[in-house]
Design a protein around this motif. Structure first.
Motif, PDB file in Angstrom:
ATOM      1  N   SER A   1       0.756  -1.330  -0.127  1.00  0.00           N
ATOM      2  CA  SER A   1       0.034  -0.152   0.075  1.00  0.00           C
ATOM      3  C   SER A   1       0.938   1.239  -0.151  1.00  0.00           C
ATOM      4  O   SER A   1       0.357   2.378  -0.314  1.00  0.00           O
ATOM      5  CB  SER A   1      -0.797   0.085   1.182  1.00  0.00           C
ATOM      6  N   LEU A   2       1.913   1.138   0.527  1.00  0.00           N
ATOM      7  CA  LEU A   2       2.854   2.209   0.757  1.00  0.00           C
ATOM      8  C   LEU A   2       3.413   2.845  -0.596  1.00  0.00           C
ATOM      9  O   LEU A   2       3.696   4.084  -0.770  1.00  0.00           O
ATOM     10  CB  LEU A   2       4.106   2.114   1.509  1.00  0.00           C
ATOM     11  N   ALA A   3       3.349   1.889  -1.591  1.00  0.00           N
ATOM     12  CA  ALA A   3       3.700   2.399  -3.200  1.00  0.00           C
ATOM     13  C   ALA A   3       2.924   3.727  -3.915  1.00  0.00           C
ATOM     14  O   ALA A   3       3.407   4.420  -4.377  1.00  0.00           O
ATOM     15  CB  ALA A   3       3.594   1.033  -4.216  1.00  0.00           C
ATOM     16  N   ASP A   4       1.673   3.722  -3.244  1.00  0.00           N
ATOM     17  CA  ASP A   4       0.734   4.875  -3.633  1.00  0.00           C
ATOM     18  C   ASP A   4       0.445   5.720  -2.418  1.00  0.00           C
ATOM     19  O   ASP A   4      -0.502   6.388  -2.479  1.00  0.00           O
ATOM     20  CB  ASP A   4      -0.619   4.072  -4.120  1.00  0.00           C
ATOM     21  N   ALA A   5       1.328   5.806  -1.669  1.00  0.00           N
ATOM     22  CA  ALA A   5       1.130   6.628  -0.339  1.00  0.00           C
ATOM     23  C   ALA A   5       1.162   8.208  -0.976  1.00  0.00           C
ATOM     24  O   ALA A   5       0.635   9.084  -0.321  1.00  0.00           O
ATOM     25  CB  ALA A   5       2.312   6.588   0.546  1.00  0.00           C
ATOM     26  N   TYR A   6       1.996   8.552  -1.948  1.00  0.00           N
ATOM     27  CA  TYR A   6       1.995   9.792  -2.509  1.00  0.00           C
ATOM     28  C   TYR A   6       1.686   9.847  -4.080  1.00  0.00           C
ATOM     29  O   TYR A   6       2.629   9.832  -4.955  1.00  0.00           O
ATOM     30  CB  TYR A   6       3.366  10.421  -2.261  1.00  0.00           C
ATOM     31  N   PRO A   7       0.257   9.810  -4.315  1.00  0.00           N
ATOM     32  CA  PRO A   7      -0.126   9.793  -5.928  1.00  0.00           C
ATOM     33  C   PRO A   7       0.256  11.060  -6.437  1.00  0.00           C
ATOM     34  O   PRO A   7       0.382  12.075  -6.047  1.00  0.00           O
ATOM     35  CB  PRO A   7      -1.645   9.454  -5.799  1.00  0.00           C
ATOM     36  N   HIS A   8       0.709  10.787  -7.743  1.00  0.00           N
ATOM     37  CA  HIS A   8       1.257  11.879  -8.537  1.00  0.00           C
ATOM     38  C   HIS A   8       0.107  12.981  -8.710  1.00  0.00           C
ATOM     39  O   HIS A   8      -1.134  12.847  -8.895  1.00  0.00           O
ATOM     40  CB  HIS A   8       1.286  11.396  -9.951  1.00  0.00           C
ATOM     41  N   ASP A   9       0.423  14.035  -8.146  1.00  0.00           N
ATOM     42  CA  ASP A   9      -0.688  15.068  -7.887  1.00  0.00           C
ATOM     43  C   ASP A   9       0.216  16.813  -7.654  1.00  0.00           C
ATOM     44  O   ASP A   9       0.943  17.022  -6.841  1.00  0.00           O
ATOM     45  CB  ASP A   9      -1.110  15.117  -6.293  1.00  0.00           C
ATOM     46  N   THR A  10       0.200  17.173  -9.117  1.00  0.00           N
ATOM     47  CA  THR A  10       1.179  18.481  -9.037  1.00  0.00           C
ATOM     48  C   THR A  10       0.764  19.630  -8.256  1.00  0.00           C
ATOM     49  O   THR A  10       1.661  20.527  -7.729  1.00  0.00           O
ATOM     50  CB  THR A  10       1.373  18.865 -10.638  1.00  0.00           C
ATOM     51  N   GLU A  11      -0.777  19.662  -8.223  1.00  0.00           N
ATOM     52  CA  GLU A  11      -1.140  20.774  -7.566  1.00  0.00           C
ATOM     53  C   GLU A  11      -0.770  20.664  -5.823  1.00  0.00           C
ATOM     54  O   GLU A  11      -0.460  21.465  -5.190  1.00  0.00           O
ATOM     55  CB  GLU A  11      -2.619  20.905  -7.512  1.00  0.00           C
ATOM     56  N   LYS A  12      -0.927  19.211  -5.463  1.00  0.00           N
ATOM     57  CA  LYS A  12      -0.553  19.054  -4.081  1.00  0.00           C
ATOM     58  C   LYS A  12       1.015  19.541  -3.807  1.00  0.00           C
ATOM     59  O   LYS A  12       1.284  20.077  -2.684  1.00  0.00           O
ATOM     60  CB  LYS A  12      -0.843  17.843  -3.715  1.00  0.00           C
ATOM     61  N   ALA A  13       1.719  19.036  -4.845  1.00  0.00           N
ATOM     62  CA  ALA A  13       3.179  19.448  -4.644  1.00  0.00           C
ATOM     63  C   ALA A  13       3.392  20.818  -4.604  1.00  0.00           C
ATOM     64  O   ALA A  13       4.149  21.358  -3.662  1.00  0.00           O
ATOM     65  CB  ALA A  13       3.929  18.840  -5.742  1.00  0.00           C
ATOM     66  N   LYS A  14       2.701  21.749  -5.391  1.00  0.00           N
ATOM     67  CA  LYS A  14       2.772  23.347  -5.276  1.00  0.00           C
ATOM     68  C   LYS A  14       2.528  23.761  -4.132  1.00  0.00           C
ATOM     69  O   LYS A  14       3.006  24.735  -3.375  1.00  0.00           O
ATOM     70  CB  LYS A  14       2.135  23.691  -6.538  1.00  0.00           C
ATOM     71  N   GLU A  15       1.298  23.123  -3.502  1.00  0.00           N
ATOM     72  CA  GLU A  15       0.904  23.772  -2.137  1.00  0.00           C
ATOM     73  C   GLU A  15       1.890  23.388  -1.092  1.00  0.00           C
ATOM     74  O   GLU A  15       2.014  24.347  -0.459  1.00  0.00           O
ATOM     75  CB  GLU A  15      -0.527  22.950  -1.875  1.00  0.00           C
ATOM     76  N   LEU A  16       2.258  22.242  -1.048  1.00  0.00           N
ATOM     77  CA  LEU A  16       3.360  22.109  -0.152  1.00  0.00           C
ATOM     78  C   LEU A  16       4.507  22.858  -0.210  1.00  0.00           C
ATOM     79  O   LEU A  16       5.357  23.161   0.750  1.00  0.00           O
ATOM     80  CB  LEU A  16       3.832  20.517  -0.086  1.00  0.00           C
ATOM     81  N   LEU A  17       5.229  23.129  -1.401  1.00  0.00           N
ATOM     82  CA  LEU A  17       6.222  23.831  -1.624  1.00  0.00           C
ATOM     83  C   LEU A  17       5.836  25.382  -1.092  1.00  0.00           C
ATOM     84  O   LEU A  17       6.910  26.101  -0.507  1.00  0.00           O
ATOM     85  CB  LEU A  17       6.614  24.057  -3.132  1.00  0.00           C
ATOM     86  N   LYS A  18       4.751  25.787  -1.597  1.00  0.00           N
ATOM     87  CA  LYS A  18       4.412  27.286  -0.937  1.00  0.00           C
ATOM     88  C   LYS A  18       4.282  27.192   0.476  1.00  0.00           C
ATOM     89  O   LYS A  18       4.759  28.255   0.982  1.00  0.00           O
ATOM     90  CB  LYS A  18       3.050  27.563  -1.407  1.00  0.00           C
ATOM     91  N   ALA A  19       3.930  26.166   1.394  1.00  0.00           N
ATOM     92  CA  ALA A  19       3.709  26.268   2.564  1.00  0.00           C
ATOM     93  C   ALA A  19       5.084  26.102   3.104  1.00  0.00           C
ATOM     94  O   ALA A  19       5.276  26.580   4.284  1.00  0.00           O
ATOM     95  CB  ALA A  19       2.933  24.987   3.005  1.00  0.00           C
ATOM     96  N   ALA A  20       5.991  25.730   2.440  1.00  0.00           N
ATOM     97  CA  ALA A  20       7.404  25.641   3.191  1.00  0.00           C
ATOM     98  C   ALA A  20       8.342  26.863   2.608  1.00  0.00           C
ATOM     99  O   ALA A  20       9.508  26.976   3.025  1.00  0.00           O
ATOM    100  CB  ALA A  20       8.109  24.276   2.451  1.00  0.00           C
ATOM    101  N   GLY A  21       7.811  27.715   1.915  1.00  0.00           N
ATOM    102  CA  GLY A  21       8.234  28.978   1.604  1.00  0.00           C
ATOM    103  C   GLY A  21       9.178  29.009   0.151  1.00  0.00           C
ATOM    104  O   GLY A  21      10.073  29.814  -0.158  1.00  0.00           O
ATOM    105  N   TYR A  22       8.666  27.933  -0.691  1.00  0.00           N
ATOM    106  CA  TYR A  22       9.455  27.748  -1.849  1.00  0.00           C
ATOM    107  C   TYR A  22       8.178  27.776  -3.078  1.00  0.00           C
ATOM    108  O   TYR A  22       8.442  26.952  -4.072  1.00  0.00           O
ATOM    109  CB  TYR A  22      10.048  26.395  -1.932  1.00  0.00           C
ATOM    110  N   GLU A  23       7.436  28.635  -2.880  1.00  0.00           N
ATOM    111  CA  GLU A  23       6.527  28.973  -4.021  1.00  0.00           C
ATOM    112  C   GLU A  23       6.998  29.087  -5.567  1.00  0.00           C
ATOM    113  O   GLU A  23       6.354  28.616  -6.623  1.00  0.00           O
ATOM    114  CB  GLU A  23       5.427  30.339  -3.852  1.00  0.00           C
TER     115      GLU A  23
END
Length: 507
Positions: A325-347
């Protein structure tokens, strides 16, 4: 009457001739006169002493020559070898091994308790404190109980002990071999014959083998260092089998004359991140990269969809611990990736280097796809190809890097061989992962002597690495082996070995 007698004699002679021919065929298929040439991608440059062997490629073929008291089978079980059985004391500090009857070394001498004691003590270096095999540093003494029994005592209980002595590195060798560096004498199904540097290594069937006999009489491992010529060497007949084929090579193989078998490499390929450098010391950034990566696209590009997606530092053949099940723990999601980068200060993203050893095509190809995928979330990845020695010294040992694509394998059939490296102060923790909770959980799991409880605790460790996005986990790469249809029986193992003894002539 005479005519009938002559006809009967002629018929009998013909029948005897047919039986004789048939008998010759059976001899060949039983391994009396058979031979095979197997291509390997690199020469062996190690000592022939199994306790000093370093390179995985050397151990891979000498698995057929050397054996320990126990050894792994194709299903990943630890089974008796030079020892026919063993007993473990209640305090789990003493392992008493029964030496199998009439096991002979390749020089014809019978394995004795003295040989077993010598071999284990040499690996563990009990007196000097500098073990040749680090996994055996926990051995405190080796005692001969009688001519058939040897007791190995440990300083502390070690649930990995049997797996640690099931490797080529802990092989039983003769005490009287004064030139172990240059003369390989083991107990396995094949005997070492010779080596011609940069050309080949030659083995011969051990007719005195204690176990199930090998099928092929003569085995030559031919060095095939030029990857571009391998398909031609197969089709031309200079080699009958080739291991570790790339996907491109696989697609060039003549399928009329060769079977291409697909397994997995038994390793964890990932974009390994240096958790100590910015921005990878931020879990949100690491998670953002996990969401930005499309594993299916990587598998399609690197190996036409072959391989197995993974999501943590455990590969599928470790069935006991693997969590699909861990193989799909982080499904491909560019928008989610951008949100996390923004929250981390790397918008606006950031730039980093991916250091890749240039001799591994699959890793270079993987890095190429990752570079393109990260660009979609505003992250710039620069691929920096280096030679293997530089990667080992600067990236792995020196930890002077941002990220790298590589595959990490398991030295033994143990969860700890893959998970120990993530303990904060581990010498091989090249990603600088630092999590006190993980350290405690791993220590608890390693010291737990109850198998079912320990298994669950190790699985918690595996999930923690996924939850923390310690790295961007990708796949267990496919392993392609081309085998001439004249042969059959090749078996994939869950560890890095080539089992020649299982190969036989096709009917």
């Amino acid at each position: 009457m005479r005519k009938r007698l002559r006809k009967a004699l002629v018929l009998l002679m013909a029948m005897l001739t047919v039986l004789s021919i048939a008998g010759c065929g059976k001899k060949d298929k039983a391994g009396k006169d058979s031979k095979i040439t197997i291509g390997i991608p690199q020469d062996i440059e190690d000592s022939l002493d199994p306790h000093k062997m370093v390179a995985a490629g050397t151990k891979e073929i000498f698995f057929n020559v050397y054996e320990g008291l126990v050894k792994p089978d194709a299903d990943g079980n630890i089974v008796p070898a030079v020892a026919s059985e063993y007993e473990i004391s209640d305090d789990r500090l003493t392992y008493t091994f029964t030496i199998r009857d009439n096991v002979k070394f390749h020089d014809g001498t019978v394995v004795t308790a003295e040989d077993v004691k010598y071999s284990i003590e040499k690996c563990a270096d009990i007196e000097g404190g500098n073990p040749l095999v680090q996994a055996l540093k926990n051995v405190s003494s080796v005692e001969i109980v009688d001519e058939k029994h040897v007791a190995v005592k440990l300083d502390t209980p070690d649930s990995d002990f049997l797996a640690n002595i099931a490797t080529v590195s802990a092989a039983i060798i003769p005490k009287n071999n004064s030139d172990a560096d240059g003369t390989a004498i083991g107990t396995g199904p094949y005997k070492y014959v010779s080596r011609t540097p940069l050309v080949n290594v030659v083995f011969e069937k051990n007719d005195d083998y204690w176990g199930e006999a090998a099928n092929i009489k003569n085995v030559t491992f031919k060095i095939c260092a030029n990857a571009d010529t391998i398909p031609m060497e197969l089709s031309g007949g200079s080699i009958d089998m080739m291991v570790h084929l790339t996907n491109a090579q696989r697609n060039q193989i003549d399928k009329n004359n060769f079977d291409v078998k697909a397994g997995t490499m038994n390793l964890v390929q990932a974009l390994y991140l240096n958790n100590k450098v910015e921005p990878f010391n931020n879990p949100d950034v690491r998670k953002a990269l996990c969401y930005a990566i499309d594993k299916d696209a990587i598998l399609d590009f690197v190996s036409d969809g072959e391989g197995v997606k993974i999501g943590s530092s455990m590969y599928p053949n470790f069935r006991k611990y693997y969590d699909e099940s861990l193989a799909d723990a982080y499904p491909h999601d560019t928008e989610k990736a951008k949100e996390l980068l923004k929250a981390a200060g790397y918008e606006k993203g950031f730039s980093f280097d991916i250091t890749v050893p240039s001799n591994y095509t699959q890793h270079v190809d993987t890095a190429t796809v990752i570079k393109e995928q990260l660009a979609e979330v505003g992250v710039t990845a620069n691929i920096k190809q280096v030679d293997w020695d530089t990667w080992l010294s600067e990236t792995y040992s020196g930890r002077n890097y941002d990220a790298t694509v590589i595959g990490v394998d398991a030295a033994q059939l143990t969860a700890s061989s893959l998970l120990a490296r993530f303990v904060s102060d581990a010498g091989n923790n090249f990603v600088n992962y630092n999590n006190p909770e993980y350290d405690e959980l791993y220590k608890k799991a390693f010291n737990d002597m109850d198998d079912s409880t320990q298994t669950e605790e190790f699985k918690e460790c595996i999930k923690m690495l996924s939850d923390d996005a310690a790295n961007v986990y990708i796949q267990d790469l496919p392993e392609f082996v081309a085998l001439n249809k004249k042969y059959t029986g090749y078996t994939f193992y869950p560890v890095y070995v080539i089992d020649v003894a299982s190969i036989k002539l096709a009917e």
